[in-house]
Design an enzyme around this catalytic site. Structure first.
Site, PDB file in Angstrom:
ATOM      1  N   ALA A 110       1.497  -4.037  -0.609  1.00 30.70           N
ATOM      2  CA  ALA A 110       2.102  -3.169  -1.619  1.00 30.70           C
ATOM      3  C   ALA A 110       1.726  -3.673  -3.005  1.00 30.70           C
ATOM      4  O   ALA A 110       1.192  -4.777  -3.141  1.00 30.70           O
ATOM      5  CB  ALA A 110       3.616  -3.166  -1.477  1.00 30.70           C
ATOM      6  N   LYS A 111       1.989  -2.912  -4.001  1.00 30.03           N
ATOM      7  CA  LYS A 111       1.826  -3.369  -5.387  1.00 30.03           C
ATOM      8  C   LYS A 111       2.652  -2.469  -6.279  1.00 30.03           C
ATOM      9  O   LYS A 111       2.896  -1.301  -5.948  1.00 30.03           O
ATOM     10  CB  LYS A 111       0.359  -3.297  -5.817  1.00 30.03           C
ATOM     11  CG  LYS A 111       0.030  -4.223  -6.960  1.00 30.03           C
ATOM     12  CD  LYS A 111      -0.162  -5.658  -6.483  1.00 30.03           C
ATOM     13  CE  LYS A 111      -0.484  -6.604  -7.609  1.00 30.03           C
ATOM     14  NZ  LYS A 111      -0.891  -7.927  -7.096  1.00 30.03           N
TER      15      LYS A 111
END
Ligand code: NAD
Length: 421
Positions: A110-111
Site C-alpha cells: 500500500a502507499k
C-alpha cells in the site's frame, strides 16, 4: 495514465508496470493472472479541509492505495509532497507488494500521500492535516487491514499523531495501526536506522561479489534524510569514504571523504547541506555523476534516466529510494555491467523492521536491539542471496530477478486463494 508527471520525470506507474511485465514475461504468467497482479485493489482519493493558524480553511487532497493484499495486510508509507500524484502512489503501492514478498514477510502493498509542502505549514497545521487525513483514510487503515509508516516528509511524530487519532476513534490505544512510531508508544528498536542499515548491508554484499574492497570504496548519496543521512553516518562510522551528498538545496563533494558528523550538525543548524565549508559545490543532478564506486540514490523516483545514465561513474547503485531508475536507464546500466541493487531489495529493511514492530505491538512484548539486528541481517542476506542467484541463472539484472522472486510468491498466493466468488 500520463507518461510524465509535472516535474518532467518518467511516470512512476508506467515504470512500475514496465518492470512488472518484464518479470512476468520471464515467469510465463498468463494474461488473466497478470491483470490481477498489475492492478491496484483499492484507490481512495480524499479531499478535506484543514483549519489554518490564521483562522481560514484550506482544502487538501490525499490518497491511500492498496495494491495487493493476498499475502497479508496492506503495508506502506505515507508521504507529504507538493508533487504527489495518484499514479505515483499507485506505483509505490505496487513496489511495496513486491518488496514485502521479496523479503518474504506476510504483508501486501500500500502507499499513501498528501499533496502538500509541509515546510510551508506550521507544526500545528501539519498536526491538524495529519489527524484529518488519518480520519479520512480510516475506512482503509487498521492494525489487521492496512498499516502506514513514515516516508518522504513524514516521521515518527506523524505516526504518533496517526496512532493517537485512530486510537481516539477506537476508544483505546491501537499501537499496531502504524509502524515507525516513537519507542515510548510502541515503536521498535532499530526502526529509525533500518532502511540505511539494510542499504549498507546489500552494498557490502554487492561489493563483495564484484571483489571491490570496502576500504577503497567512494560513495555518493543523493538525499540526506532518514535513508540517505543515516546511510552516510553508518558508512562513515565504518571508515568507508562518503565523497558526495546532496539534498534539495544541492550537493557537496570532497574526494577525500566528507566529515559526516560535522555535516550532520551543519545541516541541523542550516537546514541544508549546501555551503558546508571546505567542500566543492554540486548541483542536485551532479551528485549522481561524480567520480565514485557506489551511488546511493536516497531521495525520490525517476532521477536516473537514459540521458544521465551514461555519465554515471559508479559500478554499484544501491537504490535506497523507491523507483530512482527509469527502465531505459536500467538497460544501459546492465549493458555496462553496473550492478543496480533494486529498491525492493535495497530498502526492504525498513519494512522488515516495521514488520518486527507490528509483531511486537500485537504481542505487547518488545525485543532487544540485538534481536532486531540479528533477525534483520538474516532476512537481508537470504533475500540478496536468492535474488543474486536467480539473476545469475537467468542472465538478467537484479531488478528483474527480485521482481521474479516477489511476483512468483504473490502469484502463488493469488492462485491458491482462488478467485472469489
Ligand atoms: P526524507 O524526507 O527523510 O529525506 C528525503 C531527502 O531527499 C531530503 O534530504 C530531501 O532534501 C532530499 N530530496 C528530495 N527531493 C530531492 C531531489 N529532487 N533531489 C535531491 N534531493 C532531494 O525521506 P526518506 O525517508 O529518507 O526517503 C527517501 C527515499 O527513500 C524515498 O524514496 C522513500 O520512499 C525511500 N524509502 C524510505 C524508507 C524509510 O524507512 N525512511 C524506507 C524505504 C524507502
Amino acid at each position: 495514465m500520463h507518461n510524465d508527471v509535472p516535474n518532467g520525470r518518467p511516470n512512476p506507474y508506467a515504470m512500475a508496470v514496465a518492470q512488472f511485465e518484464e518479470a512476468a514475461d520471464r515467469l510465463h504468467l498468463d494474461e488473466d493472472l497478470r491483470g490481477i497482479l498489475r492492478t491496484p485493489k483499492r484507490e481512495l482519493t480524499v479531499h478535506f479541509p484543514v483549519r489554518m493558524d490564521n483562522g481560514r480553511t484550506k482544502m487538501f487532497t490525499g490518497y491511500r492505495v492498496q495494491h495487493n493484499i493476498n499475502r497479508g495486510p496492506a503495508k506502506g508509507g505515507i508521504r507529504y509532497d507538493a508533487n504527489v500524484t495518484l499514479d505515483e502512489v499507485k506505483a509505490l503501492a505496487m513496489w511495496m507488494t513486491w518488496k514485502c514478498a521479496v523479503v518474504d514477510i506476510p504483508f501486501g502493498g500500500a502507499k499513501g500521500g498528501v499533496i502538500v509542502d509541509p515546510k510551508q505549514l506550521s507544526e500545528t497545521e501539519v498536526e491538524r492535516l495529519t489527524r484529518r487525513y488519518a480520519t479520512e483514510i480510516s475506512v482503509l487503515i487498521g492494525p489487521t487491514s492496512d498499516i502506514p509508516a513514515p516516508d518522504v516528509n513524514t516521521n515518527s511524530q506523524t505516526m504518533a499523531w496517526i496512532m493517537d487519532t485512530y486510537s481516539m476513534h477506537a476508544g483505546y490505544s491501537v499501537p499496531a495501526v502504524v509502524t515507525g512510531k516513537p519507542l515510548a508508544i510502541g515503536g521498535s528498536e532499530g526502526r529509525n536506522e533500518a532502511t540505511a542499515t539494510g542499504a549498507v548491508a546489500v552494498m557490502k554484499m554487492a561489493a563483495d561479489e564484484l571483489k571491490m574492497p570496502l576500504r577503497d570504496l567512494r560513495v555518493a548519496i543523493q538525499g540526506f534524510g532518514n535513508a540517505g543521512a543515516i546511510a552516510a553516518e553508518l558508512l562513515h562510522a565504518e571508515g568507508i569514504r562518503v565523497v558526495a551528498v546532496s539534498d534539495r538545496s544541492g550537493g557537496v563533494y570532497d574526494e577525500r571523504g566528507l566529515d559526516i558528523p560535522e555535516l550532520l550538525s551543519y545541516k541541523h543548524k542550516n537546514g541544508v547541506v549546501s555551503g558546508f565549508p571546505g567542500t566543492q559545490k554540486l548541483s542536485v543532478s551532479d551528485t549522481l555523476e561524480v567520480p565514485c564506486d557506489v551511488l546511493i540514490p536516497a531521495a525520490t523516483e525517476g532521477v536516473l534516466t537514459k540521458e544521465n545514465a551514461p555519465r554515471v561513474q559508479a559500478r554499484i547503485i544501491v537504490e535506497a529510494a523507491n523507483g530512482p531508475t527509469a527502465p531505459d536507464a536500467d538497460k544501459l546500466f546492465f549493458e555496462r555491467g553496473v550492478r543496480v541493487v533494486p529498491d525492493i531489495l535495497a530498502n526492504a529493511a525498513g519494512v522488515t523492521v516495521s514488520y518486527f514492530e507490528w509483531v511486537q505491538d500485537l504481542q505487547n512484548f518488545f525485543w532487544e536491539p540485538e534481536d532486531i539486528q540479528k533477525k534483520l541481517a538474516v532476512v537481508m542476506e537470504n533475500a540478496y542471496t536468492d535474488v543474486a542467484k536467480l539473476a545469475h541463472d537467468e542472465g538478467c539484472d537484479l531488478r528483474t530477478a527480485a521482481n521474479m522472486v516477489a511476483i512468483k510468491r504473490v502469484a502463488e498466493a493469488t492462485q491458491l486463494r482462488g478467485i472469489y466468488p
